[in-house]
Design a protein around this motif. Structure first.
Motif, PDB file in Angstrom:
ATOM      1  N   SER A  20       0.826  -1.201   0.000  1.00  0.00           N
ATOM      2  CA  SER A  20       0.000   0.000   0.000  1.00  0.00           C
ATOM      3  C   SER A  20       0.867   1.260   0.000  1.00  0.00           C
ATOM      4  O   SER A  20       0.602   2.216  -0.725  1.00  0.00           O
ATOM      5  N   ALA A  21       1.918   1.228   0.797  1.00  0.00           N
ATOM      6  CA  ALA A  21       2.743   2.430   0.955  1.00  0.00           C
ATOM      7  C   ALA A  21       3.545   2.748  -0.308  1.00  0.00           C
ATOM      8  O   ALA A  21       3.602   3.892  -0.754  1.00  0.00           O
ATOM      9  N   VAL A  22       4.161   1.713  -0.885  1.00  0.00           N
ATOM     10  CA  VAL A  22       5.012   1.953  -2.052  1.00  0.00           C
ATOM     11  C   VAL A  22       4.139   2.098  -3.297  1.00  0.00           C
ATOM     12  O   VAL A  22       3.412   1.180  -3.650  1.00  0.00           O
ATOM     13  N   LEU A  24       2.822   5.346  -6.505  1.00  0.00           N
ATOM     14  CA  LEU A  24       3.133   6.563  -7.258  1.00  0.00           C
ATOM     15  C   LEU A  24       3.780   7.608  -6.357  1.00  0.00           C
ATOM     16  O   LEU A  24       4.570   8.420  -6.803  1.00  0.00           O
ATOM     17  N   GLY A  25       3.428   7.565  -5.073  1.00  0.00           N
ATOM     18  CA  GLY A  25       3.991   8.515  -4.123  1.00  0.00           C
ATOM     19  C   GLY A  25       5.507   8.421  -4.074  1.00  0.00           C
ATOM     20  O   GLY A  25       6.202   9.437  -3.980  1.00  0.00           O
ATOM     21  N   ASN A  26       6.044   7.203  -4.130  1.00  0.00           N
ATOM     22  CA  ASN A  26       7.499   7.025  -4.051  1.00  0.00           C
ATOM     23  C   ASN A  26       8.175   7.263  -5.395  1.00  0.00           C
ATOM     24  O   ASN A  26       9.243   7.851  -5.459  1.00  0.00           O
ATOM     25  N   PHE A 106      -8.534   9.536  -8.909  1.00  0.00           N
ATOM     26  CA  PHE A 106      -7.488  10.180  -9.735  1.00  0.00           C
ATOM     27  C   PHE A 106      -6.193   9.385  -9.792  1.00  0.00           C
ATOM     28  O   PHE A 106      -5.435   9.473 -10.754  1.00  0.00           O
ATOM     29  N   TYR A 107      -5.960   8.568  -8.767  1.00  0.00           N
ATOM     30  CA  TYR A 107      -4.756   7.713  -8.751  1.00  0.00           C
ATOM     31  C   TYR A 107      -4.771   6.803  -9.983  1.00  0.00           C
ATOM     32  O   TYR A 107      -3.766   6.586 -10.638  1.00  0.00           O
ATOM     33  N   SER A 108      -5.976   6.303 -10.278  1.00  0.00           N
ATOM     34  CA  SER A 108      -6.126   5.377 -11.395  1.00  0.00           C
ATOM     35  C   SER A 108      -5.866   6.071 -12.739  1.00  0.00           C
ATOM     36  O   SER A 108      -5.285   5.479 -13.651  1.00  0.00           O
ATOM     37  N   PHE A 227       2.619  11.747   4.707  1.00  0.00           N
ATOM     38  CA  PHE A 227       1.316  11.118   4.949  1.00  0.00           C
ATOM     39  C   PHE A 227       0.872  10.280   3.764  1.00  0.00           C
ATOM     40  O   PHE A 227       0.421   9.157   3.894  1.00  0.00           O
ATOM     41  N   PHE A 228       0.999  10.908   2.593  1.00  0.00           N
ATOM     42  CA  PHE A 228       0.536  10.239   1.383  1.00  0.00           C
ATOM     43  C   PHE A 228       1.314   8.951   1.163  1.00  0.00           C
ATOM     44  O   PHE A 228       0.755   7.905   0.877  1.00  0.00           O
ATOM     45  N   THR A 229       2.620   9.039   1.334  1.00  0.00           N
ATOM     46  CA  THR A 229       3.448   7.880   1.002  1.00  0.00           C
ATOM     47  C   THR A 229       3.240   6.722   1.976  1.00  0.00           C
ATOM     48  O   THR A 229       3.377   5.563   1.607  1.00  0.00           O
ATOM     49  N   LEU A 230       2.875   7.023   3.231  1.00  0.00           N
ATOM     50  CA  LEU A 230       2.637   5.920   4.167  1.00  0.00           C
ATOM     51  C   LEU A 230       1.165   5.483   4.169  1.00  0.00           C
ATOM     52  O   LEU A 230       0.762   4.653   4.975  1.00  0.00           O
ATOM     53  N   SER A 231       0.367   6.045   3.275  1.00  0.00           N
ATOM     54  CA  SER A 231      -1.070   5.692   3.170  1.00  0.00           C
ATOM     55  C   SER A 231      -1.822   5.948   4.470  1.00  0.00           C
ATOM     56  O   SER A 231      -2.687   5.164   4.858  1.00  0.00           O
ATOM     57  N   LEU A 232      -1.478   7.053   5.146  1.00  0.00           N
ATOM     58  CA  LEU A 232      -2.071   7.254   6.473  1.00  0.00           C
ATOM     59  C   LEU A 232      -3.398   7.998   6.442  1.00  0.00           C
ATOM     60  O   LEU A 232      -3.666   8.784   5.539  1.00  0.00           O
ATOM     61  N   GLY A 233      -4.210   7.739   7.449  1.00  0.00           N
ATOM     62  CA  GLY A 233      -5.427   8.515   7.652  1.00  0.00           C
ATOM     63  C   GLY A 233      -6.529   8.204   6.675  1.00  0.00           C
ATOM     64  O   GLY A 233      -7.467   8.980   6.520  1.00  0.00           O
ATOM     65  N   MET A 234      -6.438   7.053   6.009  1.00  0.00           N
ATOM     66  CA  MET A 234      -7.394   6.800   4.954  1.00  0.00           C
ATOM     67  C   MET A 234      -8.139   5.493   5.102  1.00  0.00           C
ATOM     68  O   MET A 234      -8.865   5.091   4.227  1.00  0.00           O
ATOM     69  N   GLY A 235      -7.921   4.827   6.197  1.00  0.00           N
ATOM     70  CA  GLY A 235      -8.626   3.565   6.405  1.00  0.00           C
ATOM     71  C   GLY A 235      -7.934   2.372   5.756  1.00  0.00           C
ATOM     72  O   GLY A 235      -8.242   1.229   6.080  1.00  0.00           O
TER      73      GLY A 235
HETATM   74  N1  PFF Z   1       0.953   5.363  -0.436  1.00  0.00           N
HETATM   75  C1  PFF Z   1       0.578   5.389  -1.813  1.00  0.00           C
HETATM   76  C2  PFF Z   1       1.713   5.962  -2.626  1.00  0.00           C
HETATM   77  O1  PFF Z   1       2.707   6.419  -2.059  1.00  0.00           O
HETATM   78  O2  PFF Z   1       1.589   5.982  -3.845  1.00  0.00           O
HETATM   79  C3  PFF Z   1      -0.677   6.161  -2.069  1.00  0.00           C
HETATM   80  C4  PFF Z   1      -1.810   5.752  -1.190  1.00  0.00           C
HETATM   81  C5  PFF Z   1      -2.275   4.441  -1.178  1.00  0.00           C
HETATM   82  C6  PFF Z   1      -2.343   6.680  -0.357  1.00  0.00           C
HETATM   83  C7  PFF Z   1      -3.271   4.061  -0.336  1.00  0.00           C
HETATM   84  C8  PFF Z   1      -3.355   6.295   0.506  1.00  0.00           C
HETATM   85  C9  PFF Z   1      -3.802   4.989   0.506  1.00  0.00           C
HETATM   86  F1  PFF Z   1      -4.761   4.646   1.332  1.00  0.00           F
END
Ligand code: PFF
Length: 480
Positions: A20-22, A24-26, A106-108, A227-235
């Protein structure tokens, strides 16, 4: 009804959380943000936030999932009941569900660009192309709603298929194939970058640090990115946490996720900058770094077509393993709450998110500058959705930190964490005061209307926080 699912192995949560973490963010966002914000200075703030704020919240979010053993919305409902506290905390689950739904939309679309570039690389379409042609080719892609919609559909469809197959058959099996493959590809890209790129310039750019290079804006970007990269706060982490084995260590797992995630961002950043510097290009290109500057570099280097194709496959795979974690919390809720079958629940979530994604598709062409959104919000639909998640993610993180820090009982937390008293105290200090203060900082700053007031507001929050922290330490030391 609590979930019956538990990951097959003790370590599967780690695999899933790293998946989940790794993403587009990384691979896309970190390198371009570092490029725009002065390299090393950005990295320092980013790393500090990951460790002082990201890890404590990661532990808190996993703990809420494992403690409730339910999907985020139902889990928070359960926890508010068992702790006789306000149902307003349920908003943690709802915020997560809404953010997951919006981010997936939008990620998609952006992940879909990687499908296009994989094809473009394989077909040799950009070999020896000059900068203008590469930039024009990106513009042509963005100008075509059918093409963007097609890639968006393919990507979201593939993610839905994996989640639709179930936690074990779909998600676990998918990750077991994807993650090792991604690791191998990343190493290949790195090795290639070491051989033909300018690694010394890349390392110098990423690790030499001049605080003066970092604007306030860059500082905030670094926090938002952590926050985004660790997928935090989103369930997402909470949903995966609900399936986590009771024996797995929360602290060890959270540190490992953060370290692997940061390492991937660094390796990707080093490789990308080495290739970009090696080709004599500019790293401060912004979002086009991956889709314009890098393809230009691939086009010029020996074997660049193949390496380029492999690289974009890496981007696709990493995005896929993140997208499935965005579907799971909402799908699990629909299954739990309305007794839908998993394929029904996944379809409902994904079809709605796909439709919302069309707004992003049109943001790059038909509605780029002229739309009802522009009239209402003064920005494109994509920018509005991005802004929404920039508000929801920190807000969710803030509430998670507060709930875990203040509402869960001492006994519950020590039972979940099973760590020594000193780390427990540090964690609680971080989650009760430091993380909320830092998040409040990012949060206030991300609301344009309050931009003028953030300095006094944060100043006040930090001072109150420091007093409260000191007070709590004293109470703890002397008993009360
Ligand atoms: N962590 C993902 C990234 O770095 O691309 C993006 C992401 C995935 C954000 C899942 C939030 C989430 F729940």
């Amino acid at each position: 009804m609590s979930t019956n699912n538990v990951w097959t192995h003790k370590g599967t949560f780690l695999l899933a959380a790293v998946g989940s973490a790794v993403g587009l963010g990384n691979l896309w966002r970190f390198p371009y943000l570092a490029g725009e914000n002065g390299g090393g200075a950005f990295l320092l703030v980013y790393a500090l936030t990951i460790f002082a704020v990201g890890i404590p919240i990661l532990i808190a979010e996993t703990m809420l999932g494992r403690n409730s053993r339910r999907s985020p919305i139902m889990g928070m409902r359960f926890l508010t009941r068992t702790h006789h506290t306000s149902r307003a905390w349920e908003s943690i689950g709802w915020l997560g569900a809404v953010s997951a739904f919006v981010i997936l939309s939008f990620y998609s679309v952006i992940a879909g660009w990687a499908i296009h570039y994989t094809g473009l690389m394989l077909s040799g379409g950009l070999i020896d192309a000059d900068a203008e042609r590469v930039a024009a080719s990106f513009d042509v892609l963005l100008a075509s709603p059918p093409l963007l919609a097609l890639y968006h559909s393919l990507f979201i469809g593939a993610s839905a298929l994996i989640v639709g197959l179930g936690v074990h058959r779909g998600i676990e099996n998918g990750l077991r194939i994807l993650m090792p493959a991604l690791f191998v590809i990343l190493m290949v890209v790195l090795a290639y970058a070491v051989m033909i790129g300018d690694m010394a310039a890349a390392a110098d750019f990423l690790f030499t640090f001049h605080l003066a290079d970092l604007s306030l804006e860059g500082w905030l970007e670094a926090m938002g990115q952590s926050f985004f990269t660790l997928s935090l706060g989103m369930g997402a982490i909470m949903a995966y946490g609900a399936y986590m084995s009771g024996d797995a260590s929360l602290t060890g797992t959270a540190f490992t996720v953060a370290i692997v995630d940061t390492a991937v961002a660094l390796v990707a950043g080093l490789a990308i900058f080495a290739l970009v510097f090696g080709a004599g290009l500019d790293p401060a290109e912004g979002p086009g770094l991956m889709f314009v500057t890098l393809p230009l570099a691939f086009g010029e280097m020996p074997g660049g077509t193949l390496l380029g194709a492999v690289f974009f496959l890496l981007v696709l795979g990493a995005a896929l393993s993140s997208a499935i974690s965005l579907i799971e919390p909402v799908a699990a809720y629909l299954v739990e709450r309305f007794d839908l079958s998993r394929p029904q629940a996944v379809s409902a979530m994904v079809v709605a998110s796909w439709a919302l994604g069309l707004l992003t598709v049109f943001s790059f062409n038909a509605w780029a500058s002229d739309s009802p959104f522009h009239e209402l919000f003064g920005r494109s639909p994509f920018a509005v959705l991005e802004l929404l998640t920039n508000i929801f993610m920190p807000l969710g993180g803030l509430l998670i930190a507060l709930f875990a820090g203040w509402v869960l009982t001492h006994g519950e937390v020590t039972k979940e964490m099973r760590t020594g008293a000193s780390w427990f105290r540090v964690w609680r200090l971080l989650v009760r005061f430091v993380a909320p203060a830092a998040v409040a900082f990012v949060f206030l700053r991300s609301i344009p209307q309050v931009q003028g007031y953030w300095v006094p507001a944060i100043g006040a929050a930090v001072i109150v926080g420091a007093f409260a922290a000191a007070h709590s330490f004293l109470v703890e030391r002397h008993g009360s």
